[in-house]
Scaffold this motif. Structure first.
Motif, PDB file in Angstrom:
ATOM      1  N   GLU A   1      41.322   3.526  86.704  1.00  0.00           N
ATOM      2  CA  GLU A   1      42.261   2.578  85.646  1.00  0.00           C
ATOM      3  C   GLU A   1      41.443   1.353  85.249  1.00  0.00           C
ATOM      4  OE1 GLU A   1      46.468   0.385  86.402  1.00  0.00           O
ATOM      5  OE2 GLU A   1      46.063   2.038  87.504  1.00  0.00           O
ATOM      6  N   VAL A   2      41.812   0.772  84.216  1.00  0.00           N
ATOM      7  CA  VAL A   2      41.216  -0.392  83.477  1.00  0.00           C
ATOM      8  C   VAL A   2      42.412  -1.529  83.478  1.00  0.00           C
ATOM      9  CG1 VAL A   2      39.975  -1.203  81.531  1.00  0.00           C
ATOM     10  CG2 VAL A   2      39.642   1.112  82.183  1.00  0.00           C
ATOM     11  N   PRO A   3      42.126  -2.674  84.048  1.00  0.00           N
ATOM     12  CA  PRO A   3      43.113  -3.597  83.833  1.00  0.00           C
ATOM     13  C   PRO A   3      43.154  -4.277  82.637  1.00  0.00           C
ATOM     14  CG  PRO A   3      41.291  -4.550  85.079  1.00  0.00           C
ATOM     15  CD  PRO A   3      40.987  -3.128  84.902  1.00  0.00           C
ATOM     16  N   PRO A   4      44.176  -4.901  82.289  1.00  0.00           N
ATOM     17  CA  PRO A   4      44.139  -5.373  80.904  1.00  0.00           C
ATOM     18  C   PRO A   4      43.324  -6.517  80.626  1.00  0.00           C
ATOM     19  CG  PRO A   4      46.254  -5.368  81.993  1.00  0.00           C
ATOM     20  CD  PRO A   4      45.367  -4.942  82.843  1.00  0.00           C
ATOM     21  N   ASN A   5      42.846  -6.716  79.194  1.00  0.00           N
ATOM     22  CA  ASN A   5      42.065  -7.804  78.972  1.00  0.00           C
ATOM     23  C   ASN A   5      40.769  -7.573  79.208  1.00  0.00           C
ATOM     24  OD1 ASN A   5      44.199  -9.199  77.655  1.00  0.00           O
ATOM     25  ND2 ASN A   5      44.836  -9.735  79.637  1.00  0.00           N
ATOM     26  N   SER A   6      40.094  -6.171  79.482  1.00  0.00           N
ATOM     27  CA  SER A   6      38.925  -6.002  80.209  1.00  0.00           C
ATOM     28  C   SER A   6      37.944  -5.379  79.023  1.00  0.00           C
ATOM     29  CB  SER A   6      38.830  -4.996  81.236  1.00  0.00           C
ATOM     30  OG  SER A   6      39.882  -5.711  82.321  1.00  0.00           O
ATOM     31  N   THR A   7      36.769  -5.183  79.329  1.00  0.00           N
ATOM     32  CA  THR A   7      35.681  -4.497  78.464  1.00  0.00           C
ATOM     33  C   THR A   7      34.827  -3.635  79.457  1.00  0.00           C
ATOM     34  OG1 THR A   7      35.477  -6.415  76.711  1.00  0.00           O
ATOM     35  CG2 THR A   7      33.810  -4.415  77.115  1.00  0.00           C
ATOM     36  N   VAL A   8      34.873  -2.204  79.351  1.00  0.00           N
ATOM     37  CA  VAL A   8      34.259  -1.252  79.940  1.00  0.00           C
ATOM     38  C   VAL A   8      33.126  -0.580  79.417  1.00  0.00           C
ATOM     39  CG1 VAL A   8      34.585   0.786  81.415  1.00  0.00           C
ATOM     40  CG2 VAL A   8      36.475  -0.983  81.274  1.00  0.00           C
ATOM     41  N   VAL A   9      31.743  -0.418  80.081  1.00  0.00           N
ATOM     42  CA  VAL A   9      30.803   0.111  79.518  1.00  0.00           C
ATOM     43  C   VAL A   9      30.113   0.996  80.636  1.00  0.00           C
ATOM     44  CG1 VAL A   9      30.388  -1.635  77.571  1.00  0.00           C
ATOM     45  CG2 VAL A   9      29.180  -1.758  79.931  1.00  0.00           C
ATOM     46  N   GLY A  10      29.229   1.991  80.184  1.00  0.00           N
ATOM     47  CA  GLY A  10      28.473   2.707  80.897  1.00  0.00           C
ATOM     48  C   GLY A  10      28.978   3.960  81.555  1.00  0.00           C
ATOM     49  N   ILE A  11      28.017   4.812  82.225  1.00  0.00           N
ATOM     50  CA  ILE A  11      28.518   6.198  82.911  1.00  0.00           C
ATOM     51  C   ILE A  11      28.241   5.937  84.493  1.00  0.00           C
ATOM     52  CG2 ILE A  11      27.991   8.427  82.630  1.00  0.00           C
ATOM     53  CD1 ILE A  11      27.332   8.146  79.983  1.00  0.00           C
TER      54      ILE A  11
ATOM     55  N   ALA B   1      21.910 -11.052  86.776  1.00  0.00           N
ATOM     56  CA  ALA B   1      22.840 -10.399  85.534  1.00  0.00           C
ATOM     57  C   ALA B   1      23.162 -11.223  84.546  1.00  0.00           C
ATOM     58  CB  ALA B   1      23.694  -9.571  86.070  1.00  0.00           C
ATOM     59  N   ASP B   2      22.390 -12.327  84.473  1.00  0.00           N
ATOM     60  CA  ASP B   2      22.899 -13.081  83.334  1.00  0.00           C
ATOM     61  C   ASP B   2      21.713 -13.162  82.096  1.00  0.00           C
ATOM     62  OD1 ASP B   2      20.599 -13.991  84.320  1.00  0.00           O
ATOM     63  OD2 ASP B   2      21.339 -16.217  84.675  1.00  0.00           O
ATOM     64  N   ALA B   3      21.105 -11.963  81.973  1.00  0.00           N
ATOM     65  CA  ALA B   3      20.085 -11.863  80.695  1.00  0.00           C
ATOM     66  C   ALA B   3      20.657 -11.200  79.489  1.00  0.00           C
ATOM     67  CB  ALA B   3      18.925 -10.990  81.307  1.00  0.00           C
ATOM     68  N   ILE B   4      21.975 -10.717  79.596  1.00  0.00           N
ATOM     69  CA  ILE B   4      22.591 -10.246  78.521  1.00  0.00           C
ATOM     70  C   ILE B   4      23.915 -10.847  78.070  1.00  0.00           C
ATOM     71  CG2 ILE B   4      23.478  -8.139  77.444  1.00  0.00           C
ATOM     72  CD1 ILE B   4      21.545  -6.759  79.150  1.00  0.00           C
ATOM     73  N   ASP B   5      24.165 -11.513  77.308  1.00  0.00           N
ATOM     74  CA  ASP B   5      25.413 -11.970  76.930  1.00  0.00           C
ATOM     75  C   ASP B   5      26.576 -10.946  76.488  1.00  0.00           C
ATOM     76  OD1 ASP B   5      24.324 -15.187  76.150  1.00  0.00           O
ATOM     77  OD2 ASP B   5      25.241 -14.682  77.829  1.00  0.00           O
ATOM     78  N   LEU B   6      27.385 -10.792  76.727  1.00  0.00           N
ATOM     79  CA  LEU B   6      28.521  -9.917  76.197  1.00  0.00           C
ATOM     80  C   LEU B   6      29.104 -10.435  74.733  1.00  0.00           C
ATOM     81  CD1 LEU B   6      30.071  -7.191  76.476  1.00  0.00           C
ATOM     82  CD2 LEU B   6      32.022  -8.482  77.668  1.00  0.00           C
ATOM     83  N   GLU B   7      28.858  -9.461  73.833  1.00  0.00           N
ATOM     84  CA  GLU B   7      29.413  -9.629  72.577  1.00  0.00           C
ATOM     85  C   GLU B   7      30.126  -8.539  71.858  1.00  0.00           C
ATOM     86  OE1 GLU B   7      28.300 -13.785  72.486  1.00  0.00           O
ATOM     87  OE2 GLU B   7      29.586 -12.583  71.229  1.00  0.00           O
ATOM     88  N   HIS B   8      31.200  -8.727  71.169  1.00  0.00           N
ATOM     89  CA  HIS B   8      31.880  -7.629  70.478  1.00  0.00           C
ATOM     90  C   HIS B   8      31.073  -6.432  70.154  1.00  0.00           C
ATOM     91  CE1 HIS B   8      35.094  -5.016  69.078  1.00  0.00           C
ATOM     92  NE2 HIS B   8      34.576  -5.081  67.686  1.00  0.00           N
ATOM     93  N   ASP B   9      29.894  -7.120  69.377  1.00  0.00           N
ATOM     94  CA  ASP B   9      28.959  -5.806  68.782  1.00  0.00           C
ATOM     95  C   ASP B   9      27.722  -5.762  69.603  1.00  0.00           C
ATOM     96  OD1 ASP B   9      28.176  -8.515  68.527  1.00  0.00           O
ATOM     97  OD2 ASP B   9      27.247  -8.078  66.378  1.00  0.00           O
ATOM     98  N   ASP B  10      27.724  -6.213  70.948  1.00  0.00           N
ATOM     99  CA  ASP B  10      26.462  -6.312  71.838  1.00  0.00           C
ATOM    100  C   ASP B  10      26.896  -5.997  73.085  1.00  0.00           C
ATOM    101  OD1 ASP B  10      24.157  -6.148  72.774  1.00  0.00           O
ATOM    102  OD2 ASP B  10      23.580  -8.229  72.512  1.00  0.00           O
ATOM    103  N   LEU B  11      27.467  -4.770  73.556  1.00  0.00           N
ATOM    104  CA  LEU B  11      27.964  -4.711  75.080  1.00  0.00           C
ATOM    105  C   LEU B  11      26.701  -4.400  75.572  1.00  0.00           C
ATOM    106  CD1 LEU B  11      30.929  -2.085  73.971  1.00  0.00           C
ATOM    107  CD2 LEU B  11      31.005  -4.580  74.439  1.00  0.00           C
ATOM    108  N   PRO B  12      26.603  -4.810  76.975  1.00  0.00           N
ATOM    109  CA  PRO B  12      25.483  -4.698  77.719  1.00  0.00           C
ATOM    110  C   PRO B  12      25.864  -3.382  78.464  1.00  0.00           C
ATOM    111  CG  PRO B  12      27.206  -6.175  78.812  1.00  0.00           C
ATOM    112  CD  PRO B  12      27.746  -5.869  77.376  1.00  0.00           C
ATOM    113  N   ASP B  13      24.513  -2.944  78.831  1.00  0.00           N
ATOM    114  CA  ASP B  13      24.648  -1.537  80.048  1.00  0.00           C
ATOM    115  C   ASP B  13      24.467  -1.858  81.149  1.00  0.00           C
ATOM    116  OD1 ASP B  13      23.957   0.688  81.114  1.00  0.00           O
ATOM    117  OD2 ASP B  13      22.419   1.468  79.363  1.00  0.00           O
TER     118      ASP B  13
END
Length: 228
Positions: free
Chosen positions: A153-163, A181-193
C-alpha cells in the motif's frame, strides 16, 4: 453520455501537449478508444453478460494495445498516454483524474479469488513501465515512478520508485532511508533511485574506510621507522 465524451476529449488536451485538434484526438488516440470500448464492455459485464464483454475486450486489445478486463471499474478523467502495453485487471478500481503511461500493469500476484488487483486513488500518476501488483490501495495524489514494481500500500501524497517500490516522498517531505542520502533532489522529472542512493552511500563508506586504513598504515610505518 455526451458530457462524458466531451470530458474525455478535454482530458486529452489538458494532459497531452501534442494534441492539436478534436478530430485528431477522436481518430488517433488509442488510449481514448480503449476507454470508450471498455465502458461498453463494463456496462454489459455488470448486467450479467460474459462472452460479449470479453470479445469486446479482446477486440480492444487488438485495436489499441490496451487490455482492460470488463470487470475493472474506472472513474472519470482517466488518461492513457500512448496506450501500448497497458494492462488493467478484473477487480482493479481506478479513481478520478488518473494518468497511466505506456507499459503500465495494474495486476494481481497469484490465483487468489475475490479482490486481487489494486485500487488506484484520485489524481494518481503511474509512469511508463510501472507495475502495481496486489490487492491494496495507492493513495490519492501519489506518483509511481517509471519501471517501479509496487507490492504494498502507498499512502496519499507519496512518490514511489524502485524495485520493489520504496516511498521517497511523502506529504511534501523527502523520505531519507539511507545515511547521506541527500545527493539527489526529488523532482517530478528526476525521480531518485533508492538502490542507486544505497550504492552511493556504500561507495562513500568504502572511501572513508580506505582513507582510514591508509592513515593507519602510514602511522604504523612511521612507528617502525622510529623504532629502527
Amino acid at each position: 453520455m455526451l458530457n462524458r465524451l466531451r470530458k474525455d476529449i478535454k482530458v486529452v488536451f489538458e494532459r497531452d501537449p501534442a494534441a492539436k485538434s478534436v478530430v485528431e484526438v477522436l481518430l488517433c488516440y488509442p488510449g481514448l478508444h480503449a476507454i470508450w470500448l471498455h465502458r461498453i464492455a463494463h456496462w454489459l459485464f455488470n448486467r450479467g453478460w460474459v462472452l460479449v464483454p470479453r470479445m469486446i475486450n479482446y477486440f480492444n486489445r487488438i485495436l489499441t494495445g490496451v487490455d482492460i478486463h470488463p470487470g475493472a471499474t474506472i472513474g472519470e478523467g482517466l488518461f492513457i498516454d500512448h496506450a501500448t502495453g497497458v494492462v488493467i485487471g478484473e477487480t482493479c478500481i481506478i479513481g478520478d483524474n488518473v494518468t497511466l503511461y505506456q507499459g503500465v500493469t495494474l495486476g494481481g500476484t497469484g490465483k487468489e479469488k475475490g479482490k486481487r488487483h489494486p485500487t488506484i486513488g484520485n489524481n494518481v500518476v503511474v509512469a511508463s513501465g510501472a507495475k502495481v501488483l496486489g490487492s491494496f490501495k495507492v493513495g490519492d495524489n501519489s506518483k509511481i515512478g517509471a519501471g517501479s514494481v509496487v507490492l504494498r500500500e502507498v499512502p496519499p501524497n507519496s512518490t514511489v520508485v524502485g524495485i520493489p517500490g520504496k516511498i521517497v516522498w511523502h506529504d511534501g517531505k523527502k523520505v531519507n532511508r539511507y545515511e547521506d542520502a541527500d545527493a539527489i533532489d526529488l523532482e517530478h522529472d528526476d525521480l531518485p533511485d533508492p538502490m542507486a542512493e544505497m550504492m552511493l552511500c556504500m561507495q562513500r563508506n568504502i572511501a572513508r574506510l580506505e582513507g582510514r586504513v591508509a592513515q593507519l598504515e602510514k602511522e604504523l610505518k612511521n612507528r617502525e621507522l622510529k623504532g629502527v
